[in-house]
Design an enzyme around this catalytic site. Structure first.
Site, PDB file in Angstrom:
ATOM      1  N   ARG A  89       0.823  -1.200   0.000  1.00 31.26           N
ATOM      2  CA  ARG A  89       0.000   0.000   0.000  1.00 31.26           C
ATOM      3  C   ARG A  89       0.861   1.255   0.000  1.00 31.26           C
ATOM      4  O   ARG A  89       0.528   2.249  -0.658  1.00 31.26           O
ATOM      5  CB  ARG A  89      -0.955  -0.010   1.194  1.00 31.26           C
ATOM      6  CG  ARG A  89      -1.999   1.093   1.143  1.00 31.26           C
ATOM      7  CD  ARG A  89      -3.081   0.887   2.178  1.00 31.26           C
ATOM      8  NE  ARG A  89      -2.579   0.976   3.546  1.00 31.26           N
ATOM      9  CZ  ARG A  89      -3.333   0.821   4.637  1.00 31.26           C
ATOM     10  NH1 ARG A  89      -4.625   0.559   4.506  1.00 31.26           N
ATOM     11  NH2 ARG A  89      -2.818   0.923   5.845  1.00 31.26           N
ATOM     12  N   LYS A 193      -2.786   6.630   1.413  1.00 25.20           N
ATOM     13  CA  LYS A 193      -2.631   7.066   2.805  1.00 25.20           C
ATOM     14  C   LYS A 193      -1.748   8.314   2.862  1.00 25.20           C
ATOM     15  O   LYS A 193      -0.678   8.334   3.479  1.00 25.20           O
ATOM     16  CB  LYS A 193      -2.062   5.929   3.655  1.00 25.20           C
ATOM     17  CG  LYS A 193      -2.515   5.985   5.105  1.00 25.20           C
ATOM     18  CD  LYS A 193      -2.267   4.664   5.796  1.00 25.20           C
ATOM     19  CE  LYS A 193      -2.601   4.726   7.276  1.00 25.20           C
ATOM     20  NZ  LYS A 193      -4.031   4.969   7.516  1.00 25.20           N
ATOM     21  N   GLU A 229     -17.089   5.968   4.864  1.00 18.09           N
ATOM     22  CA  GLU A 229     -16.204   5.477   5.925  1.00 18.09           C
ATOM     23  C   GLU A 229     -16.300   6.393   7.126  1.00 18.09           C
ATOM     24  O   GLU A 229     -16.896   7.466   7.065  1.00 18.09           O
ATOM     25  CB  GLU A 229     -14.757   5.369   5.434  1.00 18.09           C
ATOM     26  CG  GLU A 229     -14.169   6.652   4.892  1.00 18.09           C
ATOM     27  CD  GLU A 229     -12.777   6.463   4.325  1.00 18.09           C
ATOM     28  OE1 GLU A 229     -12.116   5.467   4.661  1.00 18.09           O
ATOM     29  OE2 GLU A 229     -12.339   7.309   3.539  1.00 18.09           O
TER      30      GLU A 229
END
Length: 312
Positions: A89, A193, A229
């Site tokens: 990721r 992220k 979310e």
């Protein structure tokens, strides 16, 4: 699995751990220049960094991070949860922000090194975990809007307890219908992220907590009808043996625990559907908070859309 013998623990009260920084002994640092590859890192005493005021991370937010945990077993061994997934990721996030990144092996080996260096800070079994925070930052100096000339990969750790002290009781969530966490679709940065994705939730979550809520549920920015979310986690809606979770389409961060939950749910016979859940459903919530999932058997007892209150 990392096994150590005759462990000497740090002198702290393990029963009072929360989710706040407890500085440990060491951090891991590795650097490289633009166009080069990361090579050899070092274990250094934990401390402050010296950084140029014109660094890319400070001026343009060119930075990403990961988060994972190390747990101690009853026989003293230390377990890491799928660190290779965090490595992959980070690579995807780095590509999106024009940054070089460590290889998967470099990432995982660095995580192992820093955990072993700080092993006395890994809580005893059942007392918490060692939170591991890898950072990748553009630390080279520049003035114009461009990728930084130099980069730093850093990992630090902190022993933690539960994020929510009331995690095993019902959470009180506020539905946010005025502020959005990410733009809908695949053109933004909601699916990586990036450090720039988190400060924008401060206004919503600060207001929610000031009014007695545990967290915020963000809706899609295109229609304002669908759950996307919470402030720092994925959300599943479970009804019967069916589980609904928003599709990973570039808006929502692909959660590593979320991926694992889907795999386990399928093995347990659940049907998993990747499409939006309308906010007004009556549901059970399979809820993740910073990589800690619990099944909370709840029903929507009250939904006041105008005041955006959802009591579970």
């Amino acid at each position: 699995m990392l096994c150590t013998a005759g462990e000497n623990y740090a002198d702290i009260n393990w029963d009072e751990l929360g989710f706040s920084l407890v500085p440990t002994d060491y951090m891991y640092v590795m650097k490289c220049a633009k166009g080069d590859k990361f090579s050899q890192g070092s274990i250094l005493p934990y401390g402050n960094l010296e950084i140029n005021p014109s660094a890319g991370i400070l001026n343009y937010g060119q930075g990403i991070f990961e988060g994972l945990k190390a747990h101690r077993t009853e026989d003293g061994c230390i377990l890491l949860f799928r660190p290779d997934e965090n490595a992959q990721r980070m690579k995807r996030s780095a590509d999106r922000l024009c940054m070089p990144s460590p290889s998967n092996d470099q990432f995982v080996n660095a995580v192992k090194q820093i955990v072993l260096a700080n092993k006395r800070w890994v809580p005893p079994s059942g007392k918490g975990s060692l939170y591991i925070r890898p950072l990748l930052m553009g630390t080279g100096a520049l003035l114009g809007l461009a990728p930084a000339p130099d980069y730093t990969f850093l990992i630090y750790c902190s022993p933690i307890g539960s994020y929510h002290k009331v995690i095993l009781s019902a959470l009180n969530l506020k539905v946010e219908d005025k502020l959005y966490k990410a733009i809908s679709g695949s053109g933004g940065t909601g699916g990586i992220k990036s450090v720039t994705n988190y400060a924008p939730v401060y206004t919503a979550i600060t207001d929610a907590k000031a009014n007695g809520f545990s967290d915020v549920l963000f809706l899609d920015s295109a229609t304002g009808k669908y759950i996307e979310e919470a402030s720092a986690c994925n959300v599943f809606v479970v009804k019967g043996n069916a589980s609904f979770t928003p599709a990973i389409d570039g808006t929502i961060l692909p959660g590593i625990m979320g991926k694992s939950i889907i795999e386990i749910a399928i093995d347990l016979g659940y049907r998993v559907f990747n499409f939006p859940s309308i906010i007004g459903m009556y549901w059970n919530v399979l809820y993740q908070w910073r990589k800690c999932w619990v099944l909370m058997k709840c029903s929507a007892q009250e939904l006041q859309w105008l005041s955006t209150l959802l009591h579970l």
